[in-house]
Write an enzyme that holds these catalytic residues in place. Structure first.
Site, mmCIF file in Angstrom:
data_model
loop_
_atom_site.group_PDB
_atom_site.id
_atom_site.type_symbol
_atom_site.label_atom_id
_atom_site.label_comp_id
_atom_site.label_asym_id
_atom_site.label_seq_id
_atom_site.Cartn_x
_atom_site.Cartn_y
_atom_site.Cartn_z
ATOM 1 N N ARG A 60 39.322 -16.155 -27.814
ATOM 2 C CA ARG A 60 38.076 -15.571 -28.335
ATOM 3 C C ARG A 60 36.838 -16.086 -27.604
ATOM 4 O O ARG A 60 35.817 -15.412 -27.537
ATOM 5 C CB ARG A 60 37.946 -15.823 -29.847
ATOM 6 C CG ARG A 60 38.893 -14.968 -30.676
ATOM 7 C CD ARG A 60 38.628 -15.149 -32.158
ATOM 8 N NE ARG A 60 37.274 -14.764 -32.547
ATOM 9 C CZ ARG A 60 36.883 -13.527 -32.746
ATOM 10 N NH1 ARG A 60 37.730 -12.535 -32.609
ATOM 11 N NH2 ARG A 60 35.637 -13.265 -33.087
ATOM 12 N N THR B 87 41.671 -0.950 -37.018
ATOM 13 C CA THR B 87 42.231 -1.938 -37.949
ATOM 14 C C THR B 87 42.036 -1.475 -39.384
ATOM 15 O O THR B 87 40.970 -0.950 -39.734
ATOM 16 C CB THR B 87 41.543 -3.306 -37.729
ATOM 17 O OG1 THR B 87 41.638 -3.644 -36.353
ATOM 18 C CG2 THR B 87 42.197 -4.393 -38.573
ATOM 19 N N HIS C 197 56.443 1.563 -43.564
ATOM 20 C CA HIS C 197 56.053 0.936 -42.290
ATOM 21 C C HIS C 197 56.993 -0.219 -41.964
ATOM 22 O O HIS C 197 57.721 -0.704 -42.833
ATOM 23 C CB HIS C 197 54.617 0.407 -42.351
ATOM 24 C CG HIS C 197 53.580 1.488 -42.211
ATOM 25 N ND1 HIS C 197 53.143 2.225 -43.279
ATOM 26 C CD2 HIS C 197 52.915 1.959 -41.117
ATOM 27 C CE1 HIS C 197 52.240 3.104 -42.859
ATOM 28 N NE2 HIS C 197 52.090 2.972 -41.545
ATOM 29 N N LYS D 137 53.854 -5.358 -40.947
ATOM 30 C CA LYS D 137 52.535 -4.872 -41.401
ATOM 31 C C LYS D 137 51.948 -5.831 -42.440
ATOM 32 O O LYS D 137 52.613 -6.195 -43.407
ATOM 33 C CB LYS D 137 52.660 -3.448 -41.961
ATOM 34 C CG LYS D 137 51.305 -2.819 -42.286
ATOM 35 C CD LYS D 137 51.394 -1.311 -42.392
ATOM 36 C CE LYS D 137 50.068 -0.688 -42.831
ATOM 37 N NZ LYS D 137 48.959 -0.987 -41.888
HETATM 38 N N1 LIG Z 1 44.091 3.535 -37.162
HETATM 39 C C1 LIG Z 1 45.295 3.714 -36.578
HETATM 40 O O1 LIG Z 1 45.618 4.796 -36.034
HETATM 41 C C2 LIG Z 1 46.267 2.577 -36.567
HETATM 42 C C3 LIG Z 1 45.916 1.388 -37.116
HETATM 43 N N2 LIG Z 1 46.730 0.300 -37.030
HETATM 44 C C4 LIG Z 1 46.182 -0.944 -37.540
HETATM 45 O O2 LIG Z 1 45.787 -1.741 -36.427
HETATM 46 C C5 LIG Z 1 45.889 -3.121 -36.740
HETATM 47 C C6 LIG Z 1 46.695 -3.835 -35.657
HETATM 48 O O3 LIG Z 1 48.012 -3.356 -35.650
HETATM 49 P P1 LIG Z 1 49.118 -3.963 -34.648
HETATM 50 O O4 LIG Z 1 48.661 -3.890 -33.246
HETATM 51 O O5 LIG Z 1 50.389 -3.332 -35.054
HETATM 52 O O6 LIG Z 1 49.117 -5.506 -35.125
HETATM 53 P P2 LIG Z 1 49.646 -6.780 -34.313
HETATM 54 O O7 LIG Z 1 49.831 -7.857 -35.338
HETATM 55 O O8 LIG Z 1 50.786 -6.410 -33.439
HETATM 56 O O9 LIG Z 1 48.432 -7.163 -33.370
HETATM 57 C C7 LIG Z 1 47.233 -7.687 -33.851
HETATM 58 C C8 LIG Z 1 46.542 -8.370 -32.712
HETATM 59 O O10 LIG Z 1 45.284 -8.813 -33.166
HETATM 60 C C9 LIG Z 1 45.129 -10.150 -32.738
HETATM 61 N N3 LIG Z 1 44.176 -10.865 -33.566
HETATM 62 C C10 LIG Z 1 44.359 -11.449 -34.770
HETATM 63 N N4 LIG Z 1 43.232 -12.056 -35.147
HETATM 64 C C11 LIG Z 1 42.329 -11.843 -34.153
HETATM 65 C C12 LIG Z 1 40.994 -12.242 -33.921
HETATM 66 N N5 LIG Z 1 40.350 -13.014 -34.812
HETATM 67 N N6 LIG Z 1 40.369 -11.838 -32.785
HETATM 68 C C13 LIG Z 1 41.011 -11.077 -31.887
HETATM 69 N N7 LIG Z 1 42.293 -10.697 -32.040
HETATM 70 C C14 LIG Z 1 42.929 -11.085 -33.154
HETATM 71 C C15 LIG Z 1 46.511 -10.751 -32.770
HETATM 72 O O11 LIG Z 1 46.520 -11.918 -31.952
HETATM 73 P P3 LIG Z 1 47.787 -12.923 -31.937
HETATM 74 O O12 LIG Z 1 48.908 -12.119 -31.347
HETATM 75 O O13 LIG Z 1 47.314 -14.015 -31.031
HETATM 76 O O14 LIG Z 1 48.001 -13.311 -33.364
HETATM 77 C C16 LIG Z 1 47.295 -9.595 -32.184
HETATM 78 O O15 LIG Z 1 47.206 -9.617 -30.784
HETATM 79 C C17 LIG Z 1 46.492 -3.168 -38.150
HETATM 80 O O16 LIG Z 1 45.446 -3.297 -39.090
HETATM 81 C C18 LIG Z 1 47.160 -1.801 -38.310
HETATM 82 O O17 LIG Z 1 47.232 -1.374 -39.651
HETATM 83 C C19 LIG Z 1 47.942 0.370 -36.417
HETATM 84 C C20 LIG Z 1 48.369 1.540 -35.885
HETATM 85 C C21 LIG Z 1 47.572 2.752 -35.912
HETATM 86 O O1 LIG Z 2 50.118 -1.031 -39.284
HETATM 87 C C1 LIG Z 2 50.543 0.006 -38.739
HETATM 88 O O2 LIG Z 2 51.510 -0.014 -37.961
HETATM 89 C C2 LIG Z 2 49.855 1.269 -39.014
HETATM 90 N N1 LIG Z 2 48.718 1.216 -39.652
HETATM 91 C C3 LIG Z 2 47.874 2.303 -39.968
HETATM 92 C C4 LIG Z 2 47.687 2.410 -41.461
HETATM 93 O O3 LIG Z 2 47.599 1.371 -42.150
HETATM 94 O O4 LIG Z 2 47.575 3.527 -41.967
HETATM 95 C C5 LIG Z 2 48.238 3.583 -39.281
HETATM 96 C C6 LIG Z 2 49.696 3.780 -39.015
HETATM 97 O O5 LIG Z 2 50.316 4.273 -40.166
HETATM 98 C C7 LIG Z 2 50.394 2.541 -38.496
#
Ligand SMILES: NC(=O)C1=CN([C@@H]2O[C@H](COP(=O)(O)OP(=O)(O)OC[C@H]3O[C@@H](n4cnc5c(N)ncnc54)[C@H](OP(=O)(O)O)[C@@H]3O)[C@@H](O)[C@H]2O)C=CC1
Ligand SMILES: O=C(O)C1=N[C@H](C(=O)O)C[C@H](O)C1
Length: 239
Positions: free
Chosen positions: A35, A76, A135, A139
């Site tokens: 960060r 997110t 999911h 999650k």
């Molecule tokens: N709107 C949409 O279409 C979708 C939304 N989502 C949402 O997106 C979010 C992420 O999903 P996903 O990628 O699967 O989750 P992951 O847990 O795979 O990835 C989350 C990432 O965020 C990082 N992270 C955590 N805290 C911080 C911080 N303070 N600063 C910067 N990075 C940080 C983690 O780091 P580290 O690995 O070092 O812990 C990790 O790299 C979730 O809330 C999910 O619900 C997901 C899919 C679709």
């Molecule tokens: O966490 C996920 O993976 C996803 N999160 C989003 C949600 O909370 O709706 C979108 C998608 O369903 C995948």
């Protein structure tokens, strides 16, 4: 376009592939370990931020983006109690902010289908409504952001429903959202209506994260030259 990824997990990595395939550069990949690198980024070297991190991280990340005046696409989920504050910061700092609980085209069509079906069912109180989201086991939040958006669509059109609850057994005025966590399921959402004589069900099944990621990159391309607060209806056009 120079894209800064805030959050580099399952979604960040798929977004990176799609952004590169569309000719963009990834200028930074920020997760919990690095960060401190945020200090090196500003409007001078970032055209758009794409933020997919964690429910408890998004608020601080988004405050940073808004204070820097950066165009920011956020996917997110689970942080929306802070939404009004982030949108105020966006306006105050001349930034741009785009939020969607789900960036896939299919789910956004499904949101519209859900509202249309609710409108059709509204005059027939013999149908009870149930929602389910499934999911992957990693999650962090429940119910999913997408399930909340679907429930809000139902509340808009079903006069007897005023709120949702994240459980199967609910009061008359509540919409049940059942959350299941199974294996590596990318995201499945089901809306079901039951009467004594029949059932009607619609569902959206994501086969991978590609659709979410592509939508987020397209939103970033659209947002980059703009200022203000936007969502999927601005990108796709009103229903
Ligand atoms: N709107 C949409 O279409 C979708 C939304 N989502 C949402 O997106 C979010 C992420 O999903 P996903 O990628 O699967 O989750 P992951 O847990 O795979 O990835 C989350 C990432 O965020 C990082 N992270 C955590 N805290 C911080 C911080 N303070 N600063 C910067 N990075 C940080 C983690 O780091 P580290 O690995 O070092 O812990 C990790 O790299 C979730 O809330 C999910 O619900 C997901 C899919 C679709
Ligand atoms: O966490 C996920 O993976 C996803 N999160 C989003 C949600 O909370 O709706 C979108 C998608 O369903 C995948």
């Amino acid at each position: 376009m120079n894209i800064l990824l805030l959050g580099y997990g399952k979604m960040g990595k798929v977004i990176e592939q799609i952004a590169l395939s569309r000719g963009h550069q990834i200028v930074g990949k920020i997760d919990v370990t690095n960060r401190h690198e945020l200090d090196t980024f500003s409007r001078d070297n970032v055209d758009a931020v794409i933020e997919f991190s964690a429910p408890e991280a998004a608020y601080e990340n988004l405050k940073w983006c808004m204070n820097k005046g950066l165009p920011t696409v956020c996917g997110t989920t689970g942080w929306l109690h802070h939404r009004a504050e982030i949108e105020q910061l966006c306006q105050a700092h001349g930034a741009a902010f785009f939020y969607a609980s789900n960036y896939s085209i299919g789910v956004n069509l499904f949101f519209r289908l859900n509202k249309y079906l609710a409108k059709l069912i509204a005059p027939y109180p013999q149908y009870s409504v149930h929602t389910t989201e499934i999911h992957h086991i990693h999650k962090l939040d429940a119910p999913s952001g997408t399930a909340i958006t679907l429930a809000e669509g139902l509340i808009e059109h079903l006069a007897a429903k005023t709120e949702w609850a994240n459980q199967a057994d609910v009061a008359e005025n509540q919409i049940p959202i059942v959350s299941l966590r199974e294996g590596e399921v990318p995201g499945t959402h089901v809306i079901r209506y039951d009467s004594a004589v029949d059932s009607i069900e619609i569902q959206h099944v994501a086969h991978s994260r590609q659709g979410f990621a592509l939508g987020a990159v397209v939103a970033a391309e659209w947002l980059s030259p703009r200022k203000g607060v936007y969502g999927m209806d601005d990108l796709l056009g009103e229903d």
